[in-house]
Design a protein around this motif. Structure first.
Motif, PDB file in Angstrom:
ATOM      1  N   SER A  44      16.046 -25.348 -23.708  1.00  0.00           N
ATOM      2  CA  SER A  44      14.948 -25.256 -24.675  1.00  0.00           C
ATOM      3  C   SER A  44      15.143 -26.203 -25.856  1.00  0.00           C
ATOM      4  N   LEU A  45      16.372 -26.476 -26.232  1.00  0.00           N
ATOM      5  CA  LEU A  45      16.613 -27.404 -27.337  1.00  0.00           C
ATOM      6  C   LEU A  45      16.164 -28.819 -26.969  1.00  0.00           C
ATOM      7  N   SER A  46      16.462 -29.264 -25.758  1.00  0.00           N
ATOM      8  CA  SER A  46      16.025 -30.611 -25.363  1.00  0.00           C
ATOM      9  C   SER A  46      14.508 -30.682 -25.266  1.00  0.00           C
ATOM     10  N   ILE A  47      13.859 -29.598 -24.850  1.00  0.00           N
ATOM     11  CA  ILE A  47      12.395 -29.587 -24.777  1.00  0.00           C
ATOM     12  C   ILE A  47      11.803 -29.587 -26.183  1.00  0.00           C
ATOM     13  N   LEU A  48      12.386 -28.812 -27.090  1.00  0.00           N
ATOM     14  CA  LEU A  48      11.919 -28.782 -28.472  1.00  0.00           C
ATOM     15  C   LEU A  48      12.053 -30.167 -29.108  1.00  0.00           C
ATOM     16  N   GLN A  49      13.163 -30.816 -28.882  1.00  0.00           N
ATOM     17  CA  GLN A  49      13.351 -32.165 -29.419  1.00  0.00           C
ATOM     18  C   GLN A  49      12.372 -33.159 -28.783  1.00  0.00           C
ATOM     19  N   THR A  50      12.055 -32.950 -27.526  1.00  0.00           N
ATOM     20  CA  THR A  50      11.060 -33.785 -26.850  1.00  0.00           C
ATOM     21  C   THR A  50       9.693 -33.588 -27.477  1.00  0.00           C
ATOM     22  N   LEU A  62       1.762 -30.553 -32.079  1.00  0.00           N
ATOM     23  CA  LEU A  62       1.697 -29.796 -30.828  1.00  0.00           C
ATOM     24  C   LEU A  62       2.061 -28.356 -31.125  1.00  0.00           C
ATOM     25  N   ALA A  63       1.324 -27.441 -30.559  1.00  0.00           N
ATOM     26  CA  ALA A  63       1.600 -26.020 -30.749  1.00  0.00           C
ATOM     27  C   ALA A  63       2.935 -25.654 -30.131  1.00  0.00           C
ATOM     28  N   ARG A  64       3.654 -24.777 -30.770  1.00  0.00           N
ATOM     29  CA  ARG A  64       4.957 -24.349 -30.256  1.00  0.00           C
ATOM     30  C   ARG A  64       4.825 -23.568 -28.949  1.00  0.00           C
ATOM     31  N   GLU A  65       3.604 -23.145 -28.608  1.00  0.00           N
ATOM     32  CA  GLU A  65       3.390 -22.465 -27.330  1.00  0.00           C
ATOM     33  C   GLU A  65       3.718 -23.377 -26.159  1.00  0.00           C
ATOM     34  N   ILE A  66       3.672 -24.686 -26.392  1.00  0.00           N
ATOM     35  CA  ILE A  66       4.013 -25.625 -25.327  1.00  0.00           C
ATOM     36  C   ILE A  66       5.448 -25.393 -24.870  1.00  0.00           C
ATOM     37  N   LEU A  67       6.295 -24.999 -25.794  1.00  0.00           N
ATOM     38  CA  LEU A  67       7.692 -24.724 -25.450  1.00  0.00           C
ATOM     39  C   LEU A  67       7.784 -23.561 -24.467  1.00  0.00           C
ATOM     40  N   ALA A  78       0.216 -31.508 -18.810  1.00  0.00           N
ATOM     41  CA  ALA A  78      -1.188 -31.101 -18.914  1.00  0.00           C
ATOM     42  C   ALA A  78      -1.503 -30.616 -20.322  1.00  0.00           C
ATOM     43  N   MET A  79      -0.618 -29.811 -20.895  1.00  0.00           N
ATOM     44  CA  MET A  79      -0.850 -29.278 -22.235  1.00  0.00           C
ATOM     45  C   MET A  79      -0.816 -30.394 -23.281  1.00  0.00           C
ATOM     46  N   VAL A  80       0.148 -31.273 -23.193  1.00  0.00           N
ATOM     47  CA  VAL A  80       0.242 -32.385 -24.144  1.00  0.00           C
ATOM     48  C   VAL A  80      -0.977 -33.287 -24.004  1.00  0.00           C
ATOM     49  N   ASN A  81      -1.360 -33.612 -22.791  1.00  0.00           N
ATOM     50  CA  ASN A  81      -2.499 -34.504 -22.583  1.00  0.00           C
ATOM     51  C   ASN A  81      -3.818 -33.877 -22.994  1.00  0.00           C
ATOM     52  N   ASP A  82      -3.940 -32.552 -22.921  1.00  0.00           N
ATOM     53  CA  ASP A  82      -5.118 -31.876 -23.443  1.00  0.00           C
ATOM     54  C   ASP A  82      -5.231 -32.090 -24.954  1.00  0.00           C
ATOM     55  N   VAL A  83      -4.107 -31.964 -25.643  1.00  0.00           N
ATOM     56  CA  VAL A  83      -4.080 -32.189 -27.097  1.00  0.00           C
ATOM     57  C   VAL A  83      -4.442 -33.636 -27.407  1.00  0.00           C
TER      58      VAL A  83
END
Length: 90
Positions: A44-50, A62-67, A78-83
């Motif tokens: 989760s830390l690498s994803i948060l940093q990403t 980006l909403a933290r729900e993406i995590l 998909a979530m990032v590209n929607d934003v």
């Protein structure tokens, strides 16, 4: 009209390599897009940093729900590209 900006799998792979490490993580390909991050060697830390890197690169929050909800590369993209698409539509 502003061109639509997308985060592609190759872009995500480059960013993840910075935060997840080269040797410990699985290469992101079409075949593994539906595996969970932990199965691919990312915590989760690498994803948060990403997420934070993407926010800086594209100047978009980006909403933290993406995590939590973007728990596979396919869902995450998909979530990032929607934003990003929503921002381009403004």
């Amino acid at each position: 009209m502003q061109a639509t900006v997308r985060l592609e799998l190759a872009d995500l792979t480059r960013i993840l390599r910075i935060w997840g490490g080269e040797e410990d993580c699985v290469e992101l390909t079409e075949e593994v897009q539906d595996l969970y991050w932990l199965e691919l060697g990312y915590d989760s830390l690498s994803i948060l940093q990403t997420i934070e890197s993407i926010e800086r690169k594209f100047a978009v929050p980006l909403a933290r729900e993406i995590l939590e909800l973007g728990d596979t590369p396919r869902l995450f993209l998909a979530m990032v590209n929607d934003v990003l698409a929503g921002r381009a539509a403004v």
